[in-house]
Scaffold this motif. Sequence first.
Motif, PDB file in Angstrom:
ATOM      1  N   ASP A 111       0.832  -1.193   0.000  1.00  8.56           N
ATOM      2  CA  ASP A 111       0.000   0.000   0.000  1.00  8.56           C
ATOM      3  C   ASP A 111       0.874   1.253   0.000  1.00  8.56           C
ATOM      4  N   ARG A 112       0.262   2.405   0.022  1.00  7.41           N
ATOM      5  CA  ARG A 112       1.025   3.659  -0.096  1.00  7.41           C
ATOM      6  C   ARG A 112       1.863   3.960   1.138  1.00  7.41           C
ATOM      7  N   TYR A 113       1.610   3.221   2.229  1.00  6.92           N
ATOM      8  CA  TYR A 113       2.402   3.400   3.446  1.00  6.92           C
ATOM      9  C   TYR A 113       3.538   2.387   3.536  1.00  6.92           C
ATOM     10  N   GLY A 114       3.729   1.597   2.488  1.00  3.06           N
ATOM     11  CA  GLY A 114       4.806   0.622   2.465  1.00  3.06           C
ATOM     12  C   GLY A 114       4.477  -0.684   3.161  1.00  3.06           C
ATOM     13  N   ARG A 115       3.218  -0.850   3.587  1.00  2.00           N
ATOM     14  CA  ARG A 115       2.821  -2.101   4.228  1.00  2.00           C
ATOM     15  C   ARG A 115       2.528  -3.160   3.167  1.00  2.00           C
ATOM     16  N   THR A 116       2.766  -4.410   3.520  1.00  3.94           N
ATOM     17  CA  THR A 116       2.401  -5.517   2.644  1.00  3.94           C
ATOM     18  C   THR A 116       0.947  -5.872   2.904  1.00  3.94           C
ATOM     19  N   VAL A 117       0.123  -5.710   1.877  1.00  5.88           N
ATOM     20  CA  VAL A 117      -1.286  -6.092   1.970  1.00  5.88           C
ATOM     21  C   VAL A 117      -1.347  -7.592   1.700  1.00  5.88           C
ATOM     22  N   ALA A 118      -1.976  -8.340   2.601  1.00  6.98           N
ATOM     23  CA  ALA A 118      -1.893  -9.796   2.511  1.00  6.98           C
ATOM     24  C   ALA A 118      -3.093 -10.481   3.131  1.00  6.98           C
ATOM     25  N   GLU A 119      -3.239 -11.750   2.771  1.00  9.06           N
ATOM     26  CA  GLU A 119      -4.124 -12.653   3.484  1.00  9.06           C
ATOM     27  C   GLU A 119      -3.240 -13.499   4.399  1.00  9.06           C
ATOM     28  N   ILE A 120      -3.761 -13.829   5.575  1.00 10.91           N
ATOM     29  CA  ILE A 120      -2.999 -14.643   6.519  1.00 10.91           C
ATOM     30  C   ILE A 120      -3.844 -15.828   6.980  1.00 10.91           C
ATOM     31  N   PHE A 121      -3.206 -16.992   6.954  1.00  6.89           N
ATOM     32  CA  PHE A 121      -3.803 -18.217   7.466  1.00  6.89           C
ATOM     33  C   PHE A 121      -3.045 -18.615   8.734  1.00  6.89           C
ATOM     34  N   VAL A 122      -3.794 -18.971   9.771  1.00 11.98           N
ATOM     35  CA  VAL A 122      -3.205 -19.378  11.037  1.00 11.98           C
ATOM     36  C   VAL A 122      -3.421 -20.881  11.218  1.00 11.98           C
ATOM     37  N   PRO A 123      -2.375 -21.704  11.040  1.00  6.61           N
ATOM     38  CA  PRO A 123      -2.518 -23.144  11.304  1.00  6.61           C
ATOM     39  C   PRO A 123      -2.835 -23.364  12.777  1.00  6.61           C
ATOM     40  N   LEU A 124      -3.922 -24.090  13.054  1.00  6.29           N
ATOM     41  CA  LEU A 124      -4.341 -24.310  14.434  1.00  6.29           C
ATOM     42  C   LEU A 124      -3.472 -25.364  15.107  1.00  6.29           C
ATOM     43  N   ALA A 125      -3.123 -25.088  16.352  1.00  7.19           N
ATOM     44  CA  ALA A 125      -2.282 -26.012  17.112  1.00  7.19           C
ATOM     45  C   ALA A 125      -2.999 -27.351  17.276  1.00  7.19           C
ATOM     46  N   GLY A 126      -2.329 -28.428  16.868  1.00  4.85           N
ATOM     47  CA  GLY A 126      -2.860 -29.770  17.046  1.00  4.85           C
ATOM     48  C   GLY A 126      -4.009 -30.141  16.130  1.00  4.85           C
ATOM     49  N   GLN A 127      -4.271 -29.329  15.098  1.00  6.40           N
ATOM     50  CA  GLN A 127      -5.378 -29.615  14.189  1.00  6.40           C
ATOM     51  C   GLN A 127      -4.907 -29.524  12.747  1.00  6.40           C
ATOM     52  N   ALA A 128      -5.690 -30.100  11.855  1.00  4.66           N
ATOM     53  CA  ALA A 128      -5.332 -30.108  10.436  1.00  4.66           C
ATOM     54  C   ALA A 128      -6.123 -29.050   9.672  1.00  4.66           C
ATOM     55  N   GLU A 129      -6.289 -27.891  10.242  1.00  5.04           N
ATOM     56  CA  GLU A 129      -6.990 -26.810   9.566  1.00  5.04           C
ATOM     57  C   GLU A 129      -6.405 -25.471   9.988  1.00  5.04           C
ATOM     58  N   GLU A 130      -6.845 -24.414   9.329  1.00 10.27           N
ATOM     59  CA  GLU A 130      -6.329 -23.077   9.583  1.00 10.27           C
ATOM     60  C   GLU A 130      -7.474 -22.093   9.742  1.00 10.27           C
ATOM     61  N   ILE A 131      -7.155 -20.983  10.377  1.00  7.61           N
ATOM     62  CA  ILE A 131      -8.069 -19.837  10.423  1.00  7.61           C
ATOM     63  C   ILE A 131      -7.633 -18.875   9.319  1.00  7.61           C
ATOM     64  N   HIS A 132      -8.562 -18.481   8.483  1.00  4.56           N
ATOM     65  CA  HIS A 132      -8.292 -17.412   7.518  1.00  4.56           C
ATOM     66  C   HIS A 132      -8.627 -16.108   8.234  1.00  4.56           C
ATOM     67  N   LEU A 133      -7.602 -15.389   8.685  1.00  2.00           N
ATOM     68  CA  LEU A 133      -7.803 -14.224   9.545  1.00  2.00           C
ATOM     69  C   LEU A 133      -8.721 -13.184   8.923  1.00  2.00           C
ATOM     70  N   ASN A 134      -8.527 -12.892   7.650  1.00  2.00           N
ATOM     71  CA  ASN A 134      -9.293 -11.838   6.993  1.00  2.00           C
ATOM     72  C   ASN A 134     -10.791 -12.110   7.106  1.00  2.00           C
ATOM     73  N   THR A 135     -11.191 -13.312   6.706  1.00  2.00           N
ATOM     74  CA  THR A 135     -12.607 -13.663   6.727  1.00  2.00           C
ATOM     75  C   THR A 135     -13.125 -13.795   8.151  1.00  2.00           C
ATOM     76  N   GLN A 136     -12.332 -14.388   9.039  1.00  2.00           N
ATOM     77  CA  GLN A 136     -12.800 -14.624  10.402  1.00  2.00           C
ATOM     78  C   GLN A 136     -13.051 -13.318  11.144  1.00  2.00           C
ATOM     79  N   MET A 137     -12.203 -12.314  10.942  1.00  2.00           N
ATOM     80  CA  MET A 137     -12.408 -11.016  11.593  1.00  2.00           C
ATOM     81  C   MET A 137     -13.732 -10.392  11.161  1.00  2.00           C
ATOM     82  N   VAL A 138     -14.071 -10.525   9.883  1.00  2.00           N
ATOM     83  CA  VAL A 138     -15.340  -9.984   9.387  1.00  2.00           C
ATOM     84  C   VAL A 138     -16.506 -10.810   9.909  1.00  2.00           C
ATOM     85  N   LEU A 139     -16.395 -12.122   9.833  1.00  2.00           N
ATOM     86  CA  LEU A 139     -17.464 -13.012  10.282  1.00  2.00           C
ATOM     87  C   LEU A 139     -17.785 -12.806  11.762  1.00  2.00           C
TER      88      LEU A 139
END
Length: 201
Positions: A111-139
């Motif tokens: 972005d114009r402030y030099g930040r990296t615009v991104a999607e982030i996935f958080v692999p859950l501890a001890g599980q075979a899935e991730e949290i998609h941060l972008n969608t989860q924050m909105v949901l």
Amino acid sequence: MRVLRGFIPALLLLGIAIVVRWIPDSLTQVMAGDTAEPPEAAGQVYELVPGSVYDGDTLRVTNGRGDLKIRLCGIDAPEIEQALGIAARDHLRSLLAQGNGSLLLVPVEQDRYGRTVAEIFVPLAGQAEEIHLNTQMVLDGYAYHYAQYSDACPNGRLLARAEEQAQAQQRGIWGDENAVPPWDYRQRHRTAVDEVLWSAR
């Protein structure tokens, strides 16, 4: 995912892109079968820089060689000074804390402030899935779908649907009839500052 996780160090050494597919239990029902997926050019493995979650849509990550300031793609969380601003920041921290320590970053642009615009996935501890941060924050009602800037997001299509669900269930910001979208708040704040500076001349 467990098998892939075991090979991550080897894949990184070989310089092979890591492709992660996310099938979130928390979103499966509301998204009618859609799942968030990184694009073919894939996730890069990072870790959260401790103490760097500034608000509900900004954080810093590191890969051991350098840090990146991240702006979550396609969402806009209340500013810290706004109602639910601190709650949004704390909710983002709580989602990150559920992870196994690594973050899968899908860079989109700068972005114009030099930040990296991104999607982030958080692999859950001890599980075979991730949290998609972008969608989860909105949901969860702690961020708005930033429609003006979501077209470039690989999973931008999910954000509007997540917002509809949050709004229908009056989660977070949608439970406050006086909530002001952060882009309107910033505009008003800039206008007020400009007026003060102009009158001081």
